[in-house]
Design an enzyme around this catalytic site. Structure first.
Site, mmCIF file in Angstrom:
data_model
loop_
_atom_site.group_PDB
_atom_site.id
_atom_site.type_symbol
_atom_site.label_atom_id
_atom_site.label_comp_id
_atom_site.label_asym_id
_atom_site.label_seq_id
_atom_site.Cartn_x
_atom_site.Cartn_y
_atom_site.Cartn_z
ATOM 1 N N GLY A 133 0.846 -1.329 0.467
ATOM 2 C CA GLY A 133 0.201 -0.213 0.197
ATOM 3 C C GLY A 133 1.107 1.243 -0.172
ATOM 4 N N GLN A 149 1.033 3.052 2.028
ATOM 5 C CA GLN A 149 2.225 4.152 3.721
ATOM 6 C C GLN A 149 2.472 2.655 3.807
ATOM 7 O OE1 GLN A 149 2.576 6.753 4.782
ATOM 8 N NE2 GLN A 149 0.940 7.822 2.970
ATOM 9 N N SER A 150 2.994 1.864 2.910
ATOM 10 C CA SER A 150 4.178 0.345 3.353
ATOM 11 C C SER A 150 4.646 1.398 4.385
ATOM 12 C CB SER A 150 4.282 -0.383 2.105
ATOM 13 O OG SER A 150 5.530 -1.069 2.037
ATOM 14 N N ASN A 151 5.330 0.101 5.337
ATOM 15 C CA ASN A 151 6.493 0.926 6.234
ATOM 16 C C ASN A 151 7.877 -0.569 5.698
ATOM 17 O OD1 ASN A 151 5.626 1.482 8.738
ATOM 18 N ND2 ASN A 151 3.833 0.291 8.184
#
Ligand SMILES: Cc1ncc(COP(=O)(O)O)c(C=O)c1O
Length: 334
Positions: free
Chosen positions: A72, A74-76
């Site tokens: 996504g 906002q993938s960490n």
């Protein structure tokens, strides 16, 4: 032995095990500790740093020149992979999907800062579509002579899960108790849970591991976690017996991956205002909401020491500004 596996050093260990007495009191727990894996210290932190230390050892060993990951917006994982790639002078090519974004914030801003090249799939973050887009791109790269390495969605490789075993070794030394301990953590692609369960087998056999899902059903988590554990067992060549009944997870604390819940947001606020510890609405906030509810329902034992694994994800918080905006208590004086 886990020490025999090639590993690069990215993080700073042990991460603190912080007592959380104010939050414990509000929740009615005898004791609560937060394992601060958000403070692993590399590229904004998180448990993923532990995992990538093993994956990157393999990437470097096999002379890859491009590292690819997908997730996504906002993938960490993507953020930390981009930073590690930059550190080793490898190219980072990332596929992101999801709602069209209006600003480069949170992890997306950091991906850019770390120099990642991004392909974006508008309004589509289905795992199979992201993987297909990444695979097509990898084929393109191979045709032009590159050696890309693709991490799976969520980054959960068996090799990476080995990194999470050491987190439990640290908790065991930090708590130093003979009591039964309950350990709660968020679960996405299951690699962290697999590593924590294995670590508990090795270093804290008297502990209960409780996973809170942020995206999958408990049945899907059990299946995937057992697969990863089985691969880890092969890697480690250790007869660690983990059965379906050993995997305790709850899947009622999310609606859809990435969608904030009222309980998750409240947990973010409560943790910030009791302990000054920052959670996020996608992973740790939902996991803390699960912990809180499981205490209320007496599924967790309030008299046993409880450890919450803070798996990181702080940058995500900054992309949920509209959700927290109504809390603002601001007076403008000109
Ligand atoms: C902050 C954070 N916590 C927890 C998880 C879940 O870990 P796993 O995918 O290994 O289940 C992730 C995965 O992206 C994460 O970024």
């Amino acid at each position: 032995m886990i020490e025999d596996f090639p590993r690069i050093h990215l993080g700073m260990y042990p991460t603190p095990l912080q007592a959380a007495p104010r939050l414990a009191k509000e929740l009615g727990l005898a004791s609560l500790f937060i394992k601060r894996d958000d403070l692993t210290g590399f590229a904004g932190g998180g448990t993923k740093v532990r995992k990538l230390e093993y994956d990157f050892a393999e990437i470097l060993e096999n002379n890859h020149d491009v590292v690819m990951a997908a997730g996504g917006v906002q993938s960490n994982l993507v953020r930390i992979v981009a930073a590690a790639a930059a550190m080793f002078n490898l190219k980072a090519k990332m596929v992101l999907g999801g709602p069209e974004f209006t600003s480069y914030d949170g992890n997306l801003l950091l991906d850019i800062l770390f120099g990642a090249e991004i392909r974006f799939l508008p309004n589509d973050d289905a795992n199979d579509h992201l993987t297909a887009a990444m695979t097509d791109w990898a084929e393109e790269l191979k045709r032009s002579g590159s050696r890309p390495y693709m991490l799976p969605i969520g980054g959960s490789t068996a090799l990476g899960s080995l990194g999470c075993i050491t987190a439990v070794k640290e908790i065991s030394a930090q708590l130093n108790t003979d009591k039964k301990v309950q350990i709660v953590l968020p679960v996405g692609s299951c690699g962290t849970l697999a590593g924590i369960i294995l670590g508990a087998r090795m270093f804290m056999p008297n502990s209960r591991i409780v996973g809170i899902s942020v995206s999958r059903t408990s049945a899907a988590i059990t299946k995937r976690t057992l697969e990863i554990i089985s691969e880890c067992r092969t890697l480690l060549n250790m007869p660690l017996d983990v059965q379906e009944r050993d995997i305790e997870t709850y899947d009622r604390y999310f609606t859809e991956y990435g969608s904030p819940t009222a309980e998750g947001q409240n947990a973010v606020i409560q943790c910030a205002r009791t302990e000054g510890v920052l959670l996020d609405p996608v992973y740790t906030g939902k996991a803390m909401a699960g912990l809180i509810d499981l205490v209320v329902k007496k599924i967790l034992d309030p008299d046993l020491p409880t450890v919450f694994i803070h798996t990181g994800g702080l940058p995500v918080l900054f992309s949920y500004e509209p959700e927290f905006r109504p809390l603002a208590n601001v007076t403008v004086k000109r």
